[in-house]
Design a protein around this motif. Structure first.
Motif, mmCIF file in Angstrom:
data_model
loop_
_atom_site.group_PDB
_atom_site.id
_atom_site.type_symbol
_atom_site.label_atom_id
_atom_site.label_comp_id
_atom_site.label_asym_id
_atom_site.label_seq_id
_atom_site.Cartn_x
_atom_site.Cartn_y
_atom_site.Cartn_z
ATOM 1 N N THR A 113 13.986 -15.944 -86.439
ATOM 2 C CA THR A 113 12.630 -15.428 -86.654
ATOM 3 C C THR A 113 11.958 -16.119 -87.830
ATOM 4 O O THR A 113 10.721 -16.180 -87.900
ATOM 5 N N ASN A 149 11.611 -8.590 -82.407
ATOM 6 C CA ASN A 149 12.988 -8.351 -81.977
ATOM 7 C C ASN A 149 13.149 -8.564 -80.475
ATOM 8 O O ASN A 149 14.166 -9.101 -80.004
ATOM 9 N N LYS A 150 12.156 -8.156 -79.689
ATOM 10 C CA LYS A 150 12.229 -8.378 -78.234
ATOM 11 C C LYS A 150 12.154 -9.862 -77.916
ATOM 12 O O LYS A 150 12.881 -10.362 -77.049
ATOM 13 N N ASN A 153 15.560 -11.539 -78.886
ATOM 14 C CA ASN A 153 16.664 -11.292 -77.957
ATOM 15 C C ASN A 153 16.434 -11.931 -76.601
ATOM 16 O O ASN A 153 17.385 -12.352 -75.932
ATOM 17 N N SER A 175 22.639 -13.883 -88.113
ATOM 18 C CA SER A 175 21.432 -13.059 -88.135
ATOM 19 C C SER A 175 21.005 -12.729 -89.557
ATOM 20 O O SER A 175 21.824 -12.646 -90.478
ATOM 21 N N GLU A 179 16.897 -8.568 -88.511
ATOM 22 C CA GLU A 179 16.871 -8.916 -87.092
ATOM 23 C C GLU A 179 17.789 -7.996 -86.276
ATOM 24 O O GLU A 179 19.007 -8.082 -86.403
ATOM 25 N N PRO A 180 17.238 -7.139 -85.415
ATOM 26 C CA PRO A 180 18.080 -6.331 -84.517
ATOM 27 C C PRO A 180 18.510 -7.196 -83.325
ATOM 28 O O PRO A 180 17.694 -7.573 -82.482
ATOM 29 N N VAL A 181 19.794 -7.508 -83.245
ATOM 30 C CA VAL A 181 20.306 -8.461 -82.251
ATOM 31 C C VAL A 181 21.074 -7.726 -81.159
ATOM 32 O O VAL A 181 21.783 -6.748 -81.415
#
Length: 289
Positions: A113, A149-150, A153, A175, A179-181
């Motif tokens: 990101t 995040n979308k 992923n 990450s 960052e939600p992975v």
């Protein structure tokens, strides 16, 4: 911890005219891998850089020393399609190495990101960092591009499919904590995890959240710089440099503090052992720039 490691940079470009390693001398690289193995007693090394040939040569030297290699192809500011093609090329080369030495792990991107174009508003890593630091800019980015995040992923699904088409060893992603992975895509949970003044009180608590995925957790980066007070800045230790001057200068007077850096590393390694982290990679062996 099963993996005791350190980061090793073969050359990245935060900006096109500022390589992190201007001179790449194979003899020096080979000697530094010997130091990492025999003097620092590492069992693994995370090798990061842009040029494929540099990555593979450094990886071969490390593998010959008996080190496990966590390979991180790192093309800063490429767009999504450029990055996918680049990963495919590097994955093919990494698989050739893995056929001879099986102890190779492929890191499918690092903090994308911030370092890849397209997921967040901004034309450079510094501009994208600024987007994350200012709520109104992040809101604008979300409205224009969608939730980062979308988008991240979605890209990682493409990236892992691309890499697994060529490379048949284990994969992870380095990450950032923001960052939600989707860790179901990977064999290891990977996190660049620095302690600083802001997160010191919750550092251990937040680390434990990464174990909920039922996969081994690896700290792909941790550490601090070598001046008094650097442990309070963590990953932002570099902000004391004024990059607008030629030559670059420090923004103030800073005392060197190797003992402070060593204490910081020891404290974090103790936490990682107690929390049963699979491995940790100190950042970094050397910063030539």
């Amino acid at each position: 911890m099963n993996r005791k490691g350190i980061n090793y940079d073969v050359g990245i470009f935060l900006t096109p005219d500022s390589p992190s390693r201007e001179t790449f001398d194979p003899a020096i690289v080979q000697r530094e891998m010997e130091i990492i193995k025999h003097d620092l007693h590492c069992t693994a090394v995370r090798i990061t850089g842009q040029e494929k040939d540099r990555l593979m040569l450094a990886a071969e030297y490390a593998l010959r020393e008996g080190l496990e290699v966590w390979l991180t192809p790192f093309w800063i500011n490429a767009n999504e399609q450029e990055t996918l093609a680049y990963f495919a090329e590097c994955a093919q080369a990494a698989e050739q190495l893995r056929q001879q030495w099986p102890q190779v792990v492929f890191i499918t991107g690092c903090e994308l990101t911030g370092f890849m174009q397209g997921l967040v508003e901004g034309n450079s890593p510094f501009e994208r960092m600024g987007t994350f630091m200012k709520p109104w800019r992040l809101l604008k980015s979300t409205l224009v591009k969608g939730p980062f995040n979308k988008r991240l992923n979605s890209f990682l699904r493409q990236a892992t499919a691309t890499v697994r088409g060529h490379f048949h060893g284990p994969l992870t992603y380095a990450s950032g904590p923001w960052e939600p992975v989707d860790w179901s895509l990977f064999d290891f949970v990977g996190i660049d995890y620095y302690r600083d003044a802001r997160n010191k009180a919750t550092f251990r608590q937040n680390l434990r959240k990464y174990f909920k995925y039922g996969k081994p957790v690896v700290i792909t980066e941790f550490g601090c710089c070598t001046y008094q007070g650097a442990e309070e800045k963590g990953s932002y230790g570099w902000v004391i440099v004024d990059r607008s001057t030629t030559p670059r200068q420090l923004k103030g007077a800073y005392g060197r503090d190797e003992a402070g850096q060593a204490r910081y590393l020891i404290e974090l390694l103790d936490i990682f052992r107690e929390e049963q982290v699979e491995g940790a990679f100190a950042f970094t062996f050397v910063s030539p720039s």
